[in-house]
Design a protein around this motif. Structure first.
Motif, mmCIF file in Angstrom:
data_model
loop_
_atom_site.group_PDB
_atom_site.id
_atom_site.type_symbol
_atom_site.label_atom_id
_atom_site.label_comp_id
_atom_site.label_asym_id
_atom_site.label_seq_id
_atom_site.Cartn_x
_atom_site.Cartn_y
_atom_site.Cartn_z
ATOM 1 N N GLY A 1 43.544 42.942 32.979
ATOM 2 C CA GLY A 1 43.641 41.494 33.116
ATOM 3 C C GLY A 1 42.350 40.871 33.605
ATOM 4 N N ASN A 2 42.302 39.540 33.605
ATOM 5 C CA ASN A 2 41.043 38.857 33.957
ATOM 6 C C ASN A 2 41.209 37.801 35.044
ATOM 7 N N SER A 3 42.312 37.843 35.795
ATOM 8 C CA SER A 3 42.458 36.906 36.906
ATOM 9 C C SER A 3 41.920 37.555 38.175
ATOM 10 N N HIS A 4 41.134 36.807 38.938
ATOM 11 C CA HIS A 4 40.344 37.380 40.036
ATOM 12 C C HIS A 4 40.436 36.489 41.266
ATOM 13 N N LEU A 5 40.662 37.129 42.404
ATOM 14 C CA LEU A 5 40.640 36.454 43.698
ATOM 15 C C LEU A 5 39.609 37.136 44.582
ATOM 16 N N ASP A 6 38.668 36.348 45.129
ATOM 17 C CA ASP A 6 37.642 36.885 46.015
ATOM 18 C C ASP A 6 37.945 36.449 47.439
ATOM 19 N N LEU A 7 38.235 37.416 48.318
ATOM 20 C CA LEU A 7 38.512 37.134 49.719
ATOM 21 C C LEU A 7 37.212 36.991 50.486
ATOM 22 N N ALA A 8 37.194 36.084 51.466
ATOM 23 C CA ALA A 8 35.973 35.795 52.225
ATOM 24 C C ALA A 8 34.835 35.496 51.252
ATOM 25 N N CYS A 9 35.106 34.588 50.337
ATOM 26 C CA CYS A 9 34.191 34.332 49.213
ATOM 27 C C CYS A 9 32.925 33.595 49.631
ATOM 28 N N GLY A 10 32.910 32.969 50.804
ATOM 29 C CA GLY A 10 31.718 32.252 51.241
ATOM 30 C C GLY A 10 31.356 31.130 50.282
ATOM 31 N N THR A 11 30.104 31.089 49.893
ATOM 32 C CA THR A 11 29.623 30.031 48.999
ATOM 33 C C THR A 11 29.763 30.402 47.524
ATOM 34 N N GLN B 1 49.188 33.880 50.941
ATOM 35 C CA GLN B 1 50.105 34.034 49.830
ATOM 36 C C GLN B 1 49.535 33.313 48.623
ATOM 37 N N VAL B 2 49.898 33.765 47.436
ATOM 38 C CA VAL B 2 49.409 33.147 46.206
ATOM 39 C C VAL B 2 50.595 32.740 45.333
ATOM 40 N N ALA B 3 50.367 31.722 44.521
ATOM 41 C CA ALA B 3 51.432 31.237 43.645
ATOM 42 C C ALA B 3 51.624 32.143 42.441
ATOM 43 N N GLN B 4 50.519 32.704 41.928
ATOM 44 C CA GLN B 4 50.549 33.606 40.775
ATOM 45 C C GLN B 4 49.745 34.851 41.106
ATOM 46 N N PRO B 5 50.193 36.018 40.641
ATOM 47 C CA PRO B 5 49.477 37.255 40.976
ATOM 48 C C PRO B 5 48.131 37.361 40.262
ATOM 49 N N PHE B 6 47.258 38.147 40.848
ATOM 50 C CA PHE B 6 45.923 38.379 40.306
ATOM 51 C C PHE B 6 45.790 39.830 39.853
ATOM 52 N N ASP B 7 44.913 40.027 38.872
ATOM 53 C CA ASP B 7 44.651 41.380 38.373
ATOM 54 C C ASP B 7 43.609 42.107 39.216
ATOM 55 N N LEU B 8 42.730 41.338 39.853
ATOM 56 C CA LEU B 8 41.660 41.922 40.655
ATOM 57 C C LEU B 8 41.488 41.100 41.930
ATOM 58 N N ALA C 1 49.435 40.011 46.541
ATOM 59 C CA ALA C 1 48.746 39.070 45.654
ATOM 60 C C ALA C 1 48.422 39.675 44.294
ATOM 61 N N LEU C 2 48.577 40.989 44.144
ATOM 62 C CA LEU C 2 48.175 41.664 42.910
ATOM 63 C C LEU C 2 49.336 41.774 41.926
ATOM 64 N N SER C 3 48.986 41.721 40.653
ATOM 65 C CA SER C 3 49.951 41.999 39.599
ATOM 66 C C SER C 3 50.150 43.511 39.473
ATOM 67 N N GLU C 4 51.026 43.929 38.604
ATOM 68 C CA GLU C 4 51.319 45.352 38.440
ATOM 69 C C GLU C 4 50.051 46.123 38.059
ATOM 70 N N ASN C 5 49.806 47.216 38.774
ATOM 71 C CA ASN C 5 48.608 48.042 38.565
ATOM 72 C C ASN C 5 47.309 47.276 38.804
ATOM 73 N N GLY C 6 47.379 46.202 39.573
ATOM 74 C CA GLY C 6 46.174 45.452 39.913
ATOM 75 C C GLY C 6 45.274 46.246 40.850
ATOM 76 N N LEU C 7 44.029 45.798 40.961
ATOM 77 C CA LEU C 7 43.004 46.539 41.694
ATOM 78 C C LEU C 7 42.468 45.716 42.863
ATOM 79 N N PHE C 8 42.385 46.357 44.021
ATOM 80 C CA PHE C 8 41.812 45.772 45.232
ATOM 81 C C PHE C 8 40.540 46.547 45.551
ATOM 82 N N CYS C 9 39.388 45.857 45.568
ATOM 83 C CA CYS C 9 38.098 46.512 45.813
ATOM 84 C C CYS C 9 37.392 45.874 46.997
ATOM 85 N N PHE C 10 36.820 46.715 47.859
ATOM 86 C CA PHE C 10 36.031 46.226 48.985
ATOM 87 C C PHE C 10 35.060 47.322 49.411
ATOM 88 N N ASN C 11 34.061 46.945 50.186
ATOM 89 C CA ASN C 11 33.168 47.944 50.766
ATOM 90 C C ASN C 11 33.370 47.990 52.274
#
Length: 231
Positions: A25-35, A80-87, A114-124
């Motif tokens: 999928g191509n829906s993306h949420l960036d946490l602590a996105c800053g600017t 919380q989110v209204a619609q799930p994200f893929d990433l 917040a993720l859709s089925e088999n969605g991916l959460f990435c962080f460092n």
């Protein structure tokens, strides 16, 4: 202060992980996105992006930079989110800004929900047991007729769940020098502790902190990229 960060390389590195482990999928949420510097590159790659940050002035800049994206004020440890994200992403070690282990658990739980089925959460992240308190990263940058010198380094006094990011900034303008010192409190974990928190929610993959190449974590380095597939 962020002049030496390669936002494109970081964004493309996570996009490759999404291609390998994500759900397509191509829906993306960036946490602590800053600017919004990472979101710009995800938009260029065809993602539909939203950003979440606790700081409204930074989000105002992000909205001007990325008018196609949607930005909202919120706490990454309880959202919380209204619609799930893929990433879902969280760059620049920002996951450590969670105020303690319990708040970090809230961040992980919120990201999972917040993720859709088999969605991916990435962080460092950084491993508290591998922090060298004497090690700093330095760089300089020119801005508005001044030369800035920046130095940053992790500090972990141990034991416990608190570490800090120590910063120093020097500005030289026509021979006049000014200096600032700052310290950001952050949550401290080992990678084993991180993995234990994530495993009830995610299938966890840990990689070397290299956005140019996808290499499994060697078990020794103190910085890593986590790619977590929603269970």
């Amino acid at each position: 202060m962020c002049a030496d960060i390669d936002y494109r390389a970081q964004s493309q590195g996570i996009r490759r992980l999404h291609q390998l482990f994500g759900n397509g999928g191509n829906s993306h949420l960036d946490l602590a996105c800053g600017t919004g510097p990472h979101i710009c590159h995800f938009l260029d790659d065809g993602f539909q992006c939203q950003g979440l940050d606790i700081n409204q002035p930074m989000l105002d800049v992000a909205q001007q930079r990325c008018p196609e994206a949607v930005f909202s004020v919120g706490d990454m440890c309880a959202f919380q989110v209204a619609q799930p994200f893929d990433l879902v992403t969280c760059f620049l070690y920002s996951i450590h800004y969670s105020d303690g282990i319990e708040k970090l658990k809230g961040c992980i739980r919120s990201a999972h929900q917040a993720l859709s089925e088999n969605g991916l959460f990435c962080f460092n992240a950084v491993d508290k047991t591998r922090i060298n308190n004497n090690l700093y990263v330095c760089h300089t940058a020119q801005h508005d007729g001044s030369e800035f010198s920046f130095r940053s380094g992790w500090h972990y006094a141990g034991p416990g769940e608190r570490q800090s990011l120590r910063l120093s900034i020097d500005r030289n303008t026509n021979g006049v020098c000014e200096s600032w010192q700052d310290e950001h409190p952050m949550v401290a974990l080992s990678f084993g502790e991180f993995e234990a928190l994530l495993k009830p929610w995610f299938e966890v993959h840990i990689f070397e902190h290299d956005y140019e190449r996808i290499l499994p974590w060697d078990g020794e380095s103190g910085n890593a990229i986590f790619a977590c597939v929603k269970r």
